[in-house]
Design a protein around this motif. Structure first.
Motif, PDB file in Angstrom:
ATOM      1  N   ALA A   1       0.809  -1.220   0.000  1.00 36.33           N
ATOM      2  CA  ALA A   1       0.000   0.000   0.000  1.00 36.33           C
ATOM      3  C   ALA A   1       0.838   1.264   0.000  1.00 36.33           C
ATOM      4  O   ALA A   1       0.441   2.278  -0.583  1.00 36.33           O
ATOM      5  CB  ALA A   1      -0.948  -0.010   1.201  1.00 36.33           C
ATOM      6  N   ASP A   2       2.006   1.247   0.647  1.00 34.76           N
ATOM      7  CA  ASP A   2       2.840   2.441   0.756  1.00 34.76           C
ATOM      8  C   ASP A   2       4.249   2.012   1.145  1.00 34.76           C
ATOM      9  O   ASP A   2       4.482   0.827   1.471  1.00 34.76           O
ATOM     10  CB  ASP A   2       2.254   3.429   1.778  1.00 34.76           C
ATOM     11  CG  ASP A   2       2.011   2.794   3.129  1.00 34.76           C
ATOM     12  OD1 ASP A   2       2.959   2.193   3.691  1.00 34.76           O
ATOM     13  OD2 ASP A   2       0.867   2.874   3.623  1.00 34.76           O
TER      14      ASP A   2
ATOM     15  N   TYR B   1       5.664  -1.572   2.594  1.00 31.93           N
ATOM     16  CA  TYR B   1       6.683  -2.317   1.848  1.00 31.93           C
ATOM     17  C   TYR B   1       7.828  -2.720   2.771  1.00 31.93           C
ATOM     18  O   TYR B   1       8.260  -3.880   2.785  1.00 31.93           O
ATOM     19  CB  TYR B   1       7.207  -1.484   0.679  1.00 31.93           C
ATOM     20  CG  TYR B   1       8.338  -2.140  -0.086  1.00 31.93           C
ATOM     21  CD1 TYR B   1       8.074  -2.976  -1.161  1.00 31.93           C
ATOM     22  CD2 TYR B   1       9.663  -1.941   0.292  1.00 31.93           C
ATOM     23  CE1 TYR B   1       9.110  -3.599  -1.853  1.00 31.93           C
ATOM     24  CE2 TYR B   1      10.702  -2.551  -0.386  1.00 31.93           C
ATOM     25  CZ  TYR B   1      10.413  -3.386  -1.460  1.00 31.93           C
ATOM     26  OH  TYR B   1      11.442  -3.999  -2.122  1.00 31.93           O
TER      27      TYR B   1
ATOM     28  N   LEU C   1       6.857  -0.780  -5.177  1.00 26.62           N
ATOM     29  CA  LEU C   1       6.305  -1.343  -3.940  1.00 26.62           C
ATOM     30  C   LEU C   1       5.926  -2.807  -4.136  1.00 26.62           C
ATOM     31  O   LEU C   1       4.888  -3.281  -3.664  1.00 26.62           O
ATOM     32  CB  LEU C   1       5.086  -0.537  -3.479  1.00 26.62           C
ATOM     33  CG  LEU C   1       5.313   0.954  -3.202  1.00 26.62           C
ATOM     34  CD1 LEU C   1       4.007   1.632  -2.805  1.00 26.62           C
ATOM     35  CD2 LEU C   1       6.365   1.150  -2.104  1.00 26.62           C
TER      36      LEU C   1
ATOM     37  N   ASP D   1      -1.879  -4.167  -0.960  1.00 30.44           N
ATOM     38  CA  ASP D   1      -2.909  -3.496  -1.760  1.00 30.44           C
ATOM     39  C   ASP D   1      -3.541  -4.460  -2.761  1.00 30.44           C
ATOM     40  O   ASP D   1      -4.754  -4.472  -2.959  1.00 30.44           O
ATOM     41  CB  ASP D   1      -2.291  -2.297  -2.476  1.00 30.44           C
ATOM     42  CG  ASP D   1      -3.315  -1.505  -3.263  1.00 30.44           C
ATOM     43  OD1 ASP D   1      -4.345  -1.131  -2.668  1.00 30.44           O
ATOM     44  OD2 ASP D   1      -3.092  -1.278  -4.474  1.00 30.44           O
TER      45      ASP D   1
END
Length: 337
Positions: free
Chosen positions: A238-239, A243, A262, A290
């Motif tokens: 997701a970010d 990660y 990512l 994600d």
């Protein structure tokens, strides 16, 4: 060397000044097969081909091609091989037919024999309709087909193809793959160097992965991929914080790490049970991942697992610091004709 072996190297070494390009390369290529040498720029692929085709002498090691030692029996090797480099070695001012007839005459065929051989090759490579057009008007794919046709004028036992599809569009690359497969089917041994993993996977019965002048793995593509995993689970995080957190949890299990995208990859058997278990393990809070995808393992996965980078990675230093020969010189020096 056994009769069924077309190319054999033992302890091959080569340096240019302080740069060690090859550091003990051992290879064995069966006759009538497609063998692919994979690796990033700077790995030593082109230097290996230049040694095998008698253009460059190795610093150490033993090399036999088509049953002959490349140093002691240089002329005998040259009569049995052909080399097609990364760039087409053709006369753009001549027609396709004229290029092939010229090569045939230089190889010792009579005028009539040269005409027949040129016509045969033009038909075989689907170039008969453009036989009387200047080569300068050919597309990239047509030029590469004509270049390989010229390589076959003398009916070589071993054909070296150094990155033959570089710069070609997907349709031309597909056409080239079909031609290479047909060559091996007719008994010609094809020694292929490439950075395209799909190309080696599609064509070669056996591949060798070259990194920093050493063979790090060799075998059938399917066998090499099984050494990593049958499939790979790719996780898009997701970010950056997610990660970093998941990468730490995976540790050495991750065979793919791409912080820019990512993206993390981990081996899996592809079953729903294992995928669910992996997701629960790396993302118990269910907020870090994600999206995810499962795909078949590739040769690039193998290379990444063994070297820490993909096979298409460009090395910092060029493989061969010396000035390369021009296409025309390469054609002449390898005695293609």
């Amino acid at each position: 060397m056994a009769d069924e072996t077309a190319v054999e190297t033992t302890g091959l070494e080569k340096s240019y000044g302080q740069v060690k390009v090859l550091a003990g390369v051992d290879l064995s290529v069966p006759r009538g097969t497609v063998f692919s040498l994979l690796g990033p720029n700077g790995a030593g692929k082109t230097t290996t081909v230049r040694i095998l085709s008698t253009l460059v002498r190795a610093d150490a090691g033993r090399v036999r091609v088509a049953g002959f030692d490349v140093v002691r029996d240089r002329r005998a090797v040259r009569r049995r091989i052909s080399l097609t480099g990364q760039y087409a070695a053709l006369d753009g001012e001549q027609t396709g037919e004229e290029n092939l007839r010229m090569m045939a005459r230089l190889s010792g065929l009579s005028r009539r024999g040269a005409r027949e051989r040129a016509r045969e090759l033009l038909e075989r490579f689907d170039l008969a309709g453009a036989a009387r057009r200047r080569v300068g008007t050919y597309s990239g794919g047509m030029r590469r087909r004509l270049d390989i046709a010229a390589s076959l004028v003398g009916r070589p036992e071993v054909l070296f193809l150094d990155e033959p599809t570089t710069g070609l569009d997907p349709r031309s690359r597909q056409s080239m793959w079909e031609l290479v497969a047909a060559l091996a089917g007719s008994g010609t041994t094809v020694f292929l160097t490439t950075q395209y993993l799909e190309e080696a996977d599609r064509l070669a019965g056996r591949v060798a992965l070259l990194d920093a002048g050493r063979v790090v793995a060799e075998g059938a593509p399917a066998d090499l991929k099984q050494r990593v995993a049958g499939r790979r689970l790719d996780l898009t995080l997701a970010d950056p914080l997610a990660y970093a957190r998941v990468a730490e949890r995976l540790g050495g299990a991750a065979v793919l790490r791409d912080p820019d995208r990512l993206l993390l990859g981990v081996p899996t058997d592809g079953s729903a049970a294992q995928v669910r278990a992996l997701l629960d393990e790396v993302d118990p809070e269910r907020g870090a991942v994600d999206r995810f995808a499962v795909h078949e393992a590739t040769l690039d996965d193998v290379f990444l697992a063994l070297t820490g980078r993909t096979a298409t990675h460009r090395a910092d230093a060029p493989e061969n610091p010396v000035s390369p020969a021009s296409p025309a010189t390469t054609r002449e020096e390898t005695s293609r004709v």
